[in-house]
Design an enzyme around this catalytic site. Structure first.
Site, mmCIF file in Angstrom:
data_model
loop_
_atom_site.group_PDB
_atom_site.id
_atom_site.type_symbol
_atom_site.label_atom_id
_atom_site.label_comp_id
_atom_site.label_asym_id
_atom_site.label_seq_id
_atom_site.Cartn_x
_atom_site.Cartn_y
_atom_site.Cartn_z
ATOM 1 N N SER A 678 -2.719 -13.057 15.700
ATOM 2 C CA SER A 678 -3.152 -14.501 15.891
ATOM 3 C C SER A 678 -3.822 -15.110 14.761
ATOM 4 C CB SER A 678 -4.001 -14.599 16.866
ATOM 5 O OG SER A 678 -5.177 -13.693 16.885
ATOM 6 N N LYS A 721 -11.649 -17.846 22.572
ATOM 7 C CA LYS A 721 -11.813 -18.002 21.487
ATOM 8 C C LYS A 721 -12.349 -19.381 21.231
ATOM 9 C CE LYS A 721 -7.624 -15.374 20.019
ATOM 10 N NZ LYS A 721 -6.289 -15.583 19.548
#
Length: 780
Positions: A678, A721
């Site tokens: 990611s 996140k």
């Protein structure tokens, strides 16, 4: 007749308590140095060795006077090295032989031997001896329990009389002296006569032993008869209450069986076991095993179940009363109740709650049981390695018991409890079986209606049970097992949610446990928020509860010491109770910087932010990666660099930069391992910024996987996140377009504070991430 003109020299090993006949194959262990060296010499030459037997097995260093002179020449078939310098040898006897002269004693025995080769000549006398020996050996087998009758079939096919005698002697339980007598009988006729003499003697001894055994058995039968008579006499003392009457137990068990509402096959099985128990002596070991088995089956709730509370409004109130948030879990339970009310019958669902530690997975299972008005059973699977823990032991094992599933159902007392398998991702397997495979039947609504525990040996219906499993990660759960469960993700809490949980649940609980009231101690929302942000770093609330408990302990101690009724704890004096702040969340950059990007990552304790720094240097095109990066992250960095080379001209980057410059990518906090795809777009953006001299916005954070063509692929953990980005003060998050669906899970207070920009390609990322450098900043 025998041929004795053949003399040879070969190594010798004296055996202890063992004798080898010609044509006999056996293995033995060798440990003495002399014997090992003799074996090694034999293996170097023709693999032939002479084996004889010691007179006394206790002599460790024998001389020629300590072993018999007649033995057997053998061929070494196999040698195996054992622990402790010992050697296991497989040999095959060849021919009789006699020591003529011992030619060597060190480093091993070597002898000059005379080999005797049998010459098969049958006459009437030998034929008569063969028949007599075979007849006697058949009688010996019929009396002796140590020799298999199958031996007689193989022996009958042997035609050579010498070999016949050897094979019969090797299959009898004889002393070494008797076997040596057979070995030393060089003449075939003398050998048969010696064997017949030994057979006659052994048969007489065996018949005497048989008579003694029959007398002992007769005596035991007499004792058993007396025992039964004594048992009958106990009935006379029944009115005195002094003696136990086993018949009463049988009557009581049959009465319980009559009242038991169980399937017909189960009742028939129990009835047979009760009949067996009635025939056995109460003092026998087997009666105790049968008694335990019958009790285990009779105590199971074959037809007992609690009535579900189908009031959805009340169930919702209970769930909301016990837990804050967890919307998806609560809705799934309420859906189940609604369908139960409409259909009146439904198989129990199998739910898997997945999330980080401390978010309330285990406690929400208890609340589900309370909202349904069902019994609650919890089984921890962490570290379970034995399949018998799930399916039980078979009754053939000593101390056998049902598995923990059946045992849990028995303790609950109903056949429809809420059954929690805690930490299902921590299952293990070893030589005792695979518990995960045993759970495949349990967690399948189509199969668990006929679940059969190894101990019970009868089917039990588990289809009414509501199974709930918990896990921290799906990666370690076997795919077939995961396929049987409905996965519900329980993500971490936001700061706002943690403050609410602390105020509504944790603080009242800790005040009560520490003997305080809300009048003694009050913690405002700003104070709780400071505890959340500066003293904990977790997705759940376990550490938060411990910190609140610390504040309560300090307050209780101060109240007792100062005699005050009220203690004021706020954000200014909080450090007196908890000490200095343990954590400080990363703050965003104060200005736009070249070659530095704010990335977002997911960990087991929630989302975190991380800086990605890139620095180009003169060199020859090396890519240097530091910060303890995993293999996947390194591959993402190489992929991003390849993409940068394809778009270099577009952003004013030298097209041959890969030949004249080294690129160093660093992610701080090098002691912490980092991995995952990611950070792909973050590293590519940082490289483009560093090489082009275009700065990256300080207000932007990003997450996403990159391909060679610059496509942005989806990632996981967007909610966690985004929470980390909000704590940092980020105003814009660039994320993969395919993750648009995950925006629904993000709390409104986060979406109000942060702008979410979906990106399909790196062009979308760079469009919002790169900004012009201020005039006051130096441009590379």
């Amino acid at each position: 007749m025998v041929d004795s003109e053949k003399n040879i020299t070969m190594p010798l090993i004296p055996l202890r308590g063992l004798l080898v006949f010609p044509n006999m194959v056996l293995h033995f262990d060798v440990g003495r140095d002399k014997s090992i060296k003799a074996l090694e010499d034999a293996m170097v030459n023709d693999q032939l060795i002479f084996l004889t037997t010691q007179h006394d097995i206790n002599v460790d260093t024998p001389t020629i006077d300590d072993f018999y002179r007649v033995g057997t020449t053998c061929k070494i078939k196999q040698m195996l090295k054992l622990p402790g310098d010992a050697i296991r040898v497989l040999v095959e006897g060849i021919e009789r032989a006699e020591i003529v002269e011992l030619v060597q004693e060190t480093p091993f025995f070597k002898a000059d031997i005379r080999v005797y080769k049998d010459i098969s000549l049958k006459d009437k006398e030998v034929e008569a001896l063969i028949r007599t020996v075979l007849s006697s050996f058949e009688k010996y087998i019929s009396i002796s329990a140590k020799t298999s009758p199958d031996v007689l079939i193989s022996i009958s096919s042997i035609e050579e009389p010498g070999r016949l005698a050897d094979v019969i002697a090797s299959n009898m339980t004889l002393k070494i002296e008797q076997k040596q007598q057979i070995i030393e009988a060089i003449s075939i006729k003398a050998r048969l006569e010696a064997l017949y003499s030994i057979l006659v003697s052994e048969i007489e001894i065996l018949e005497v032993e048989k008579n003694i055994n029959e007398k002992v058995r007769s005596q035991i039968n007499k004792m058993q008869k007396e025992y039964y008579l004594r048992e009958q006499m106990k009935i006379i003392k029944e009115e005195l209450g002094e003696e136990y009457n086993p018949d009463d137990e049988i009557i009581e068990l049959k009465e319980k069986l009559r009242k038991l509402k169980a399937p017909k096959k189960v009742k028939e099985k129990i009835n047979k076991e009760i009949e067996r128990l009635a025939r056995l002596s109460p003092a026998s070991a087997e009666s105790g095993v049968i008694r335990t088995y019958i009790s285990s089956i009779l105590e199971l709730p074959w037809n007992k179940q609690t009535k579900d509370t189908l009031d959805i409004t009340k169930a919702r109130e209970i769930l909301n009363q016990d837990h804050y948030g967890l919307k998806e879990v609560k809705e799934r339970v309420l859906e189940y109740l609604a369908i139960r009310e409409l259909t009146k019958s439904m198989k129990g669902p199998i739910i898997c709650l997945v999330g980080p530690p401390g978010v309330g997975k285990t406690s929400v299972a208890k609340s589900i049981a309370r909202s349904l008005n069902r019994k609650f059973v919890r089984m921890s699977l962490g570290g379970v390695r034995d399949e018998a823990e799930i399916r039980g032991h078979r009754r053939t094992y000593i101390g056998a018991l049902p598995g923990r599933i059946i045992n849990g159902i028995k303790e609950a007392g109903t056949k429809n409890p809420v059954f929690l398998f805690d930490e299902i991702d921590k299952l293990a397997s070893d030589f005792r079986g695979d518990p995960a495979s045993a759970l495949l039947e349990v967690l399948d609504p189509e199969q668990n209606k006929s679940f059969k525990d190894h101990y019970l040996e009868v089917e039990f219906d588990l289809s009414k049970v509501m199974f709930i499993t918990t896990a921290n990660s799906l990666s370690t759960i076997p795919r077939p097992l995961l396929d049987r469960m409905e996965v519900i993700n329980v993500s971490g809490y936001t700061e706002f949610e943690k403050v609410n949980i602390a105020r509504k649940y944790l603080l009242p609980k800790q005040l009560k446990e520490h003997g305080l009231t809300d009048k003694n101690l009050k913690l405002s929302d700003p104070t709780l928020s400071k505890i959340v942000t500066e003293y904990t770093r977790e997705s759940g609330v376990r550490e938060l509860e411990r910190q609140i408990a610390t504040v309560c302990r300090k307050t209780a101690a101060e109240i007792v010491e100062t005699k005050k009724d009220k203690i004021l704890v706020n954000s200014k004096n909080l450090n007196k109770s908890l000490g200095v702040s343990k954590y400080s969340y990363d703050k965003k950059n104060s200005k736009n910087q070249i070659g530095m990007v704010t990335g977002l990552a997911w960990t087991a304790v929630g989302g975190v932010t991380l800086y990605i720094e890139v620095s180009p240097m003169k060199g020859n095109g090396k890519l240097v990666l530091t910060g303890q990066l995993g293999d996947v992250m390194k591959e993402s960095a190489r992929t991003g660099l390849t993409y940068v080379r394809t778009v270099a001209k577009k952003y004013g980057i030298e097209e041959n930069f890969h030949e004249s410059k080294d690129i160093h990518i660093h992610i701080p906090e090098g002691a912490i391992p980092k991995d995952g795809p990611s950070a792909g777009i973050s590293m590519a953006t940082a490289v483009i910024s560093a090489l082009s001299g275009i700065a990256v916005s300080k207000d932007v954070a990003m997450t996403g996987e990159i391909t060679l063509r610059g496509r942005v692929l989806p990632i996981g953990g967007l909610k966690e996140k985004s929470l980390a980005a909000k704590r940092m003060g980020i105003k814009t998050i660039i994320f993969p377009f395919d993750n648009l669906k995950d925006l629904e899970d993000i709390p409104d207070e986060v979406k109000d504070a942060i702008k979410f920009i979906p990106a399909k390609t790196m062009d979308d990322v760079l469009k919002h991430a790169l900004v012009k450098v201020d005039k006051n900043e130096n441009r590379k």
